[in-house]
Design an enzyme around this catalytic site. Sequence first.
Site, PDB file in Angstrom:
ATOM      1  N   CYS A  17      -5.870  10.305 -29.123  1.00 23.19           N
ATOM      2  CA  CYS A  17      -5.424   9.893 -30.458  1.00 23.19           C
ATOM      3  C   CYS A  17      -4.087  10.545 -30.806  1.00 23.19           C
ATOM      4  O   CYS A  17      -3.584  11.393 -30.075  1.00 23.19           O
ATOM      5  CB  CYS A  17      -6.477  10.270 -31.496  1.00 23.19           C
ATOM      6  SG  CYS A  17      -8.047   9.382 -31.298  1.00 23.19           S
ATOM      7  N   HIS A  37      -4.876  10.470 -36.956  1.00 26.89           N
ATOM      8  CA  HIS A  37      -5.726  11.301 -37.805  1.00 26.89           C
ATOM      9  C   HIS A  37      -5.137  12.707 -37.939  1.00 26.89           C
ATOM     10  O   HIS A  37      -4.120  13.029 -37.313  1.00 26.89           O
ATOM     11  CB  HIS A  37      -7.164  11.351 -37.285  1.00 26.89           C
ATOM     12  CG  HIS A  37      -7.328  11.877 -35.883  1.00 26.89           C
ATOM     13  ND1 HIS A  37      -6.997  13.164 -35.506  1.00 26.89           N
ATOM     14  CD2 HIS A  37      -7.803  11.280 -34.744  1.00 26.89           C
ATOM     15  CE1 HIS A  37      -7.267  13.354 -34.229  1.00 26.89           C
ATOM     16  NE2 HIS A  37      -7.759  12.209 -33.741  1.00 26.89           N
TER      17      HIS A  37
END
Length: 206
Positions: free
Chosen positions: A182, A155
């Site tokens: 992430c 992301h």
Amino acid sequence: MLTKLANMSTRQKVFSIILIIVILLKIFYGVTFKTGQKIIAAQSKIEKVEGKQITQKTNEKVNWHDPSENKPYPNISDYPNFWIHVSIEKHRVYLMNNKEILYTMLCSPGAAGQETPRGTFSIQAERGEHFYNSQSGEGANYWVSFKDHGIYLFHTVPVDANGNYVVSEAEQLGKASNSHGCIRLSIADAKWFYENVPTGAKVVID
């Protein structure tokens, strides 16, 4: 000099020749030593300059809005053996075709204690344009899942509760491991990733 040598005895001649050789050797090695010192000093200066340049590059501000490279993103449909390699140590995401690097993206993986899992994964079906996690106090845009169906994602750099990008975190892109596990990307890279990387694409993280 030659006339004086001719008038000398054999012993004197030998002694004089030896003396001349010694003097010449001293002169030669003295120059060589001084030259060597200059070369070493010059090398030292070069190393210092190179070190400074490396430091400057490390401290350069990251453009976390734009693509990581000044070239077009690859057309994945042209590469039947497309896959994604994430180097945690180098803070890079490599778009690959077999062993060929097609494109390199800056990234920031998980911080200590919240490390990004290593191994071989696949891009999963879950993806979206925005999320916000109230527990961590952070969210992001253009997310794509690669593990545990919405837990571990690719992301953008993080946003706050109001959807504003967290600049202090974004500026560490490509230089620090500071996510919650992430893989953070620039805004442009994440948007391209979200729109183009197909479900099922192989992801290798090491």
